[in-house]
Design an enzyme around this catalytic site. Structure first.
Site, mmCIF file in Angstrom:
data_model
loop_
_atom_site.group_PDB
_atom_site.id
_atom_site.type_symbol
_atom_site.label_atom_id
_atom_site.label_comp_id
_atom_site.label_asym_id
_atom_site.label_seq_id
_atom_site.Cartn_x
_atom_site.Cartn_y
_atom_site.Cartn_z
ATOM 1 N N ASN A 32 29.534 -17.165 -2.058
ATOM 2 C CA ASN A 32 30.357 -16.157 -1.375
ATOM 3 C C ASN A 32 31.841 -16.504 -1.315
ATOM 4 O O ASN A 32 32.563 -16.054 -0.439
ATOM 5 C CB ASN A 32 29.770 -15.848 0.011
ATOM 6 C CG ASN A 32 29.752 -17.055 0.921
ATOM 7 O OD1 ASN A 32 30.148 -18.148 0.511
ATOM 8 N ND2 ASN A 32 29.311 -16.873 2.151
ATOM 9 N N LYS A 43 36.053 -21.705 -2.462
ATOM 10 C CA LYS A 43 34.928 -22.571 -2.818
ATOM 11 C C LYS A 43 34.802 -22.696 -4.346
ATOM 12 O O LYS A 43 35.482 -21.974 -5.091
ATOM 13 C CB LYS A 43 33.653 -22.000 -2.202
ATOM 14 C CG LYS A 43 33.618 -22.028 -0.660
ATOM 15 C CD LYS A 43 32.351 -21.323 -0.190
ATOM 16 C CE LYS A 43 32.177 -21.324 1.307
ATOM 17 N NZ LYS A 43 30.954 -20.558 1.681
ATOM 18 N N ARG A 96 34.604 -10.793 -0.171
ATOM 19 C CA ARG A 96 33.186 -11.011 -0.490
ATOM 20 C C ARG A 96 32.536 -9.725 -1.000
ATOM 21 O O ARG A 96 31.659 -9.768 -1.857
ATOM 22 C CB ARG A 96 32.459 -11.587 0.726
ATOM 23 C CG ARG A 96 32.788 -13.070 0.942
ATOM 24 C CD ARG A 96 32.379 -13.545 2.316
ATOM 25 N NE ARG A 96 32.458 -15.004 2.456
ATOM 26 C CZ ARG A 96 32.300 -15.636 3.615
ATOM 27 N NH1 ARG A 96 32.066 -14.948 4.719
ATOM 28 N NH2 ARG A 96 32.381 -16.948 3.666
ATOM 29 N N ARG A 127 38.817 -13.947 8.556
ATOM 30 C CA ARG A 127 37.387 -13.622 8.394
ATOM 31 C C ARG A 127 37.196 -12.142 8.024
ATOM 32 O O ARG A 127 36.300 -11.799 7.263
ATOM 33 C CB ARG A 127 36.586 -14.042 9.628
ATOM 34 C CG ARG A 127 36.416 -15.582 9.662
ATOM 35 C CD ARG A 127 35.534 -16.073 10.778
ATOM 36 N NE ARG A 127 34.136 -15.761 10.643
ATOM 37 C CZ ARG A 127 33.226 -16.537 10.044
ATOM 38 N NH1 ARG A 127 33.582 -17.663 9.459
ATOM 39 N NH2 ARG A 127 31.960 -16.176 10.030
ATOM 40 N N PHE A 153 18.932 -23.727 3.835
ATOM 41 C CA PHE A 153 19.926 -23.645 2.761
ATOM 42 C C PHE A 153 20.878 -24.837 2.738
ATOM 43 O O PHE A 153 21.769 -24.907 1.884
ATOM 44 C CB PHE A 153 20.717 -22.333 2.866
ATOM 45 C CG PHE A 153 21.491 -22.162 4.168
ATOM 46 C CD1 PHE A 153 22.751 -22.699 4.341
ATOM 47 C CD2 PHE A 153 20.926 -21.450 5.234
ATOM 48 C CE1 PHE A 153 23.455 -22.529 5.529
ATOM 49 C CE2 PHE A 153 21.621 -21.275 6.430
ATOM 50 C CZ PHE A 153 22.889 -21.823 6.574
ATOM 51 N N HIS A 157 35.642 -19.916 2.489
ATOM 52 C CA HIS A 157 35.306 -20.350 3.841
ATOM 53 C C HIS A 157 36.495 -20.030 4.737
ATOM 54 O O HIS A 157 37.644 -20.211 4.326
ATOM 55 C CB HIS A 157 35.050 -21.865 3.895
ATOM 56 C CG HIS A 157 35.004 -22.390 5.304
ATOM 57 N ND1 HIS A 157 33.852 -22.337 6.067
ATOM 58 C CD2 HIS A 157 35.970 -22.911 6.105
ATOM 59 C CE1 HIS A 157 34.122 -22.835 7.276
ATOM 60 N NE2 HIS A 157 35.394 -23.189 7.320
ATOM 61 N N THR A 202 29.470 -12.958 5.951
ATOM 62 C CA THR A 202 28.879 -14.067 5.197
ATOM 63 C C THR A 202 28.053 -13.573 4.008
ATOM 64 O O THR A 202 28.138 -14.135 2.916
ATOM 65 C CB THR A 202 27.989 -14.895 6.148
ATOM 66 O OG1 THR A 202 28.784 -15.275 7.283
ATOM 67 C CG2 THR A 202 27.460 -16.130 5.460
ATOM 68 N N TYR A 235 29.987 -29.229 7.182
ATOM 69 C CA TYR A 235 28.837 -28.345 7.386
ATOM 70 C C TYR A 235 27.769 -28.955 8.296
ATOM 71 O O TYR A 235 26.603 -28.538 8.242
ATOM 72 C CB TYR A 235 28.233 -27.945 6.033
ATOM 73 C CG TYR A 235 29.013 -26.835 5.331
ATOM 74 C CD1 TYR A 235 29.321 -25.637 5.994
ATOM 75 C CD2 TYR A 235 29.431 -26.974 4.009
ATOM 76 C CE1 TYR A 235 30.027 -24.626 5.356
ATOM 77 C CE2 TYR A 235 30.134 -25.948 3.369
ATOM 78 C CZ TYR A 235 30.429 -24.776 4.053
ATOM 79 O OH TYR A 235 31.118 -23.764 3.428
ATOM 80 N N GLU A 281 38.732 -28.153 12.123
ATOM 81 C CA GLU A 281 38.602 -28.179 10.654
ATOM 82 C C GLU A 281 39.920 -28.556 9.984
ATOM 83 O O GLU A 281 39.922 -29.273 8.979
ATOM 84 C CB GLU A 281 38.097 -26.824 10.148
ATOM 85 C CG GLU A 281 36.639 -26.569 10.545
ATOM 86 C CD GLU A 281 36.091 -25.243 10.070
ATOM 87 O OE1 GLU A 281 34.881 -25.004 10.257
ATOM 88 O OE2 GLU A 281 36.855 -24.422 9.511
HETATM 89 P P1 IDP Z 1 30.494 -18.359 7.018
HETATM 90 O O1 IDP Z 1 30.910 -19.101 5.765
HETATM 91 O O2 IDP Z 1 30.686 -16.874 6.851
HETATM 92 O O3 IDP Z 1 31.125 -18.900 8.275
HETATM 93 P P2 IDP Z 1 28.012 -19.672 7.891
HETATM 94 O O4 IDP Z 1 26.907 -18.992 8.583
HETATM 95 O O5 IDP Z 1 28.869 -20.612 8.659
HETATM 96 O O6 IDP Z 1 28.903 -18.543 7.166
HETATM 97 O O7 IDP Z 1 27.379 -20.443 6.646
HETATM 98 C C1 IDP Z 1 28.160 -21.342 5.898
HETATM 99 C C2 IDP Z 1 27.926 -21.105 4.437
HETATM 100 O O8 IDP Z 1 26.580 -21.466 4.129
HETATM 101 C C3 IDP Z 1 28.050 -19.637 3.982
HETATM 102 O O9 IDP Z 1 29.364 -19.242 3.712
HETATM 103 C C4 IDP Z 1 27.204 -19.649 2.734
HETATM 104 O O10 IDP Z 1 27.925 -20.200 1.632
HETATM 105 C C5 IDP Z 1 26.088 -20.622 3.108
HETATM 106 N N1 IDP Z 1 24.908 -19.920 3.621
HETATM 107 C C6 IDP Z 1 24.738 -19.370 4.836
HETATM 108 N N2 IDP Z 1 23.538 -18.789 4.952
HETATM 109 C C7 IDP Z 1 22.926 -18.983 3.760
HETATM 110 C C8 IDP Z 1 21.640 -18.619 3.238
HETATM 111 O O11 IDP Z 1 20.814 -17.981 3.901
HETATM 112 N N3 IDP Z 1 21.375 -18.998 1.948
HETATM 113 C C9 IDP Z 1 22.258 -19.687 1.184
HETATM 114 N N4 IDP Z 1 23.480 -20.049 1.634
HETATM 115 C C10 IDP Z 1 23.806 -19.699 2.903
HETATM 116 MG MG MG Z 2 30.867 -20.726 9.213
#
Ligand code: IDP
Ligand code: MG
Length: 149
Positions: free
Chosen positions: A112, A9, A102, A85, A57, A115, A91, A49, A126
């Site tokens: 973070n 990212k 991470r 992962r 968020f 992806h 996450t 997304y 995807e």
């Molecule tokens: P992932 O990337 O580990 O699959 P997801 O739950 O799919 O996590 O969320 C997608 C992305 O959205 C996360 O990687 C993170 O960048 C962002 N995100 C998720 N939850 C939050 C939050 O509570 N605050 C801010 N950003 C968030």
């Molecule tokens: Mg995800």
């Protein structure tokens, strides 16, 4: 062979961590299938997304992923989705396992670094969203029999 989409990212790109991410996935034994460096359009960000639309968020997430270039890749291997992962970590960086990307490089969920697709089915979807079929390279490595059982 299972495919998964990996993104470094904008924060990872800006911090010079593309090589570190690639290096860890190579070291794990995964095989690179495709790669491109691009600015993410609003449309691609929203499609990628879509599942998070409506969450608090979401707007920040779209701004984040479109804020600077990303490195998009396809990696393959047995259990590629789960392996990637695990190498990335949870996450939320403060919940990510020590030794994961991470954990080692991030503090905040909204920065973070990476992806990774969350299921083999989403991996297929995807990869189709981010790459044309002719961008995927099918190849073999001489070490494959020492990594793939
Ligand atoms: P992932 O990337 O580990 O699959 P997801 O739950 O799919 O996590 O969320 C997608 C992305 O959205 C996360 O990687 C993170 O960048 C962002 N995100 C998720 N939850 C939050 C939050 O509570 N605050 C801010 N950003 C968030
Ligand atoms: Mg995800």
């Amino acid at each position: 062979m299972e495919h998964t989409l990996v993104l470094v990212k904008p924060d990872g790109v800006q911090r010079g961590l593309i090589g570190e991410v690639i290096s860890r996935l190579e070291r794990r034994g995964l095989r690179l299938v495709a790669a491109k460096f691009l600015n993410v359009s609003q449309e691609l960000a929203e499609t990628h997304y879509a599942i998070h639309k409506g969450k608090p968020f979401y707007d920040g997430l779209i701004r984040y992923i479109t804020s600077a270039p990303v490195m998009a890749m396809v990696w393959e291997g047995p259990n590629a989705v789960a392996a990637v992962r695990q190498t990335m970590g949870s996450t939320r960086p403060t919940e990510a396992a020590p030794g994961s990307l991470r954990h080692d490089y991030a503090l905040e969920v909204g920065r973070n670094l990476t992806h990774g697709s969350d299921s083999p089915e989403n991996g297929v979807k995807e990869v189709e969203l981010w790459f044309h079929p002719d961008e995927l390279v099918s190849w073999e490595r001489s070490v494959d029999p020492w990594i793939f059982e």
